[in-house]
Design a protein around this motif. Structure first.
Motif, PDB file in Angstrom:
ATOM      1  N   UNK A  10       0.894  -1.106   0.139  1.00  0.00           N
ATOM      2  CA  UNK A  10      -0.166  -0.128   0.176  1.00  0.00           C
ATOM      3  C   UNK A  10       0.773   1.153  -0.064  1.00  0.00           C
ATOM      4  N   UNK A  11       0.434   2.052  -0.803  1.00  0.00           N
ATOM      5  CA  UNK A  11       1.144   3.333  -0.929  1.00  0.00           C
ATOM      6  C   UNK A  11       0.362   4.574  -0.863  1.00  0.00           C
ATOM      7  N   UNK A  12       0.836   5.580  -0.155  1.00  0.00           N
ATOM      8  CA  UNK A  12      -0.042   6.648  -0.007  1.00  0.00           C
ATOM      9  C   UNK A  12       0.923   8.117  -0.221  1.00  0.00           C
ATOM     10  N   UNK A  21      -3.975   6.926  -3.116  1.00  0.00           N
ATOM     11  CA  UNK A  21      -3.796   5.290  -2.668  1.00  0.00           C
ATOM     12  C   UNK A  21      -3.756   4.479  -3.753  1.00  0.00           C
ATOM     13  N   UNK A  22      -2.387   3.818  -3.812  1.00  0.00           N
ATOM     14  CA  UNK A  22      -1.996   2.810  -4.693  1.00  0.00           C
ATOM     15  C   UNK A  22      -2.033   1.548  -3.821  1.00  0.00           C
ATOM     16  N   UNK A  23      -2.698   0.396  -4.369  1.00  0.00           N
ATOM     17  CA  UNK A  23      -2.493  -0.905  -3.726  1.00  0.00           C
ATOM     18  C   UNK A  23      -1.821  -1.778  -4.994  1.00  0.00           C
ATOM     19  N   UNK A  24      -0.852  -2.530  -4.457  1.00  0.00           N
ATOM     20  CA  UNK A  24      -0.013  -3.340  -5.473  1.00  0.00           C
ATOM     21  C   UNK A  24      -0.236  -4.712  -5.121  1.00  0.00           C
ATOM     22  N   UNK A  25      -0.642  -5.811  -6.044  1.00  0.00           N
ATOM     23  CA  UNK A  25      -0.884  -7.073  -5.543  1.00  0.00           C
ATOM     24  C   UNK A  25       0.304  -7.910  -6.483  1.00  0.00           C
ATOM     25  N   UNK A  59      -2.228  -3.498 -10.084  1.00  0.00           N
ATOM     26  CA  UNK A  59      -2.565  -2.326  -9.451  1.00  0.00           C
ATOM     27  C   UNK A  59      -3.739  -1.398  -9.518  1.00  0.00           C
ATOM     28  N   UNK A  60      -4.327  -1.116  -8.433  1.00  0.00           N
ATOM     29  CA  UNK A  60      -5.429  -0.261  -8.333  1.00  0.00           C
ATOM     30  C   UNK A  60      -4.951   0.994  -7.580  1.00  0.00           C
ATOM     31  N   UNK A  61      -5.412   2.299  -8.029  1.00  0.00           N
ATOM     32  CA  UNK A  61      -5.461   3.457  -7.426  1.00  0.00           C
ATOM     33  C   UNK A  61      -6.646   4.383  -7.410  1.00  0.00           C
ATOM     34  N   UNK A  62      -6.389   5.235  -6.365  1.00  0.00           N
ATOM     35  CA  UNK A  62      -7.716   6.202  -6.317  1.00  0.00           C
ATOM     36  C   UNK A  62      -6.940   7.402  -5.854  1.00  0.00           C
TER      37      UNK A  62
END
Length: 66
Positions: A10-12, A21-25, A59-62
Motif C-alpha cells: 500500500x502506497x500513500x 492511494x495505490x495498492x499493488x498485488x 495495481x489499483x489506485x484512487x
C-alpha cells in the motif's frame, strides 16, 4: 483485492489537499480487473481511480479529496 496474492503493498501520497492511494498485488498471471471494482471505488467518493494488470501483478489506485 480478491486475487489470492500473498504480497500486497500500500502506497500513500498527498498533495494539494488530495491523497493518492495505490495498492499493488504481486500475483503473476491475473486476469483483468473486475468491471464492478472501479464504479464501487468511485461511489466511495474518489475523484478519480483506475486499475491495470501486468505480468507481475495488479495495481489499483484512487485519488480522494481530503
Amino acid at each position: 483485492m480478491n486475487d489470492w496474492g500473498r504480497r500486497v503493498s500500500l502506497h500513500l501520497a498527498n498533495q494539494d489537499r488530495q491523497v493518492l492511494i495505490v495498492v499493488l498485488s504481486r500475483w503473476a498471471g491475473l486476469a483483468a480487473t473486475d468491471q464492478r471494482v472501479l464504479p464501487a471505488v468511485a461511489a466511495l467518493g474518489a475523484t478519480s481511480c483506475g486499475a491495470d494488470t501486468a505480468q507481475d501483478g495488479r495495481r489499483l489506485w484512487a485519488v480522494l479529496d481530503l
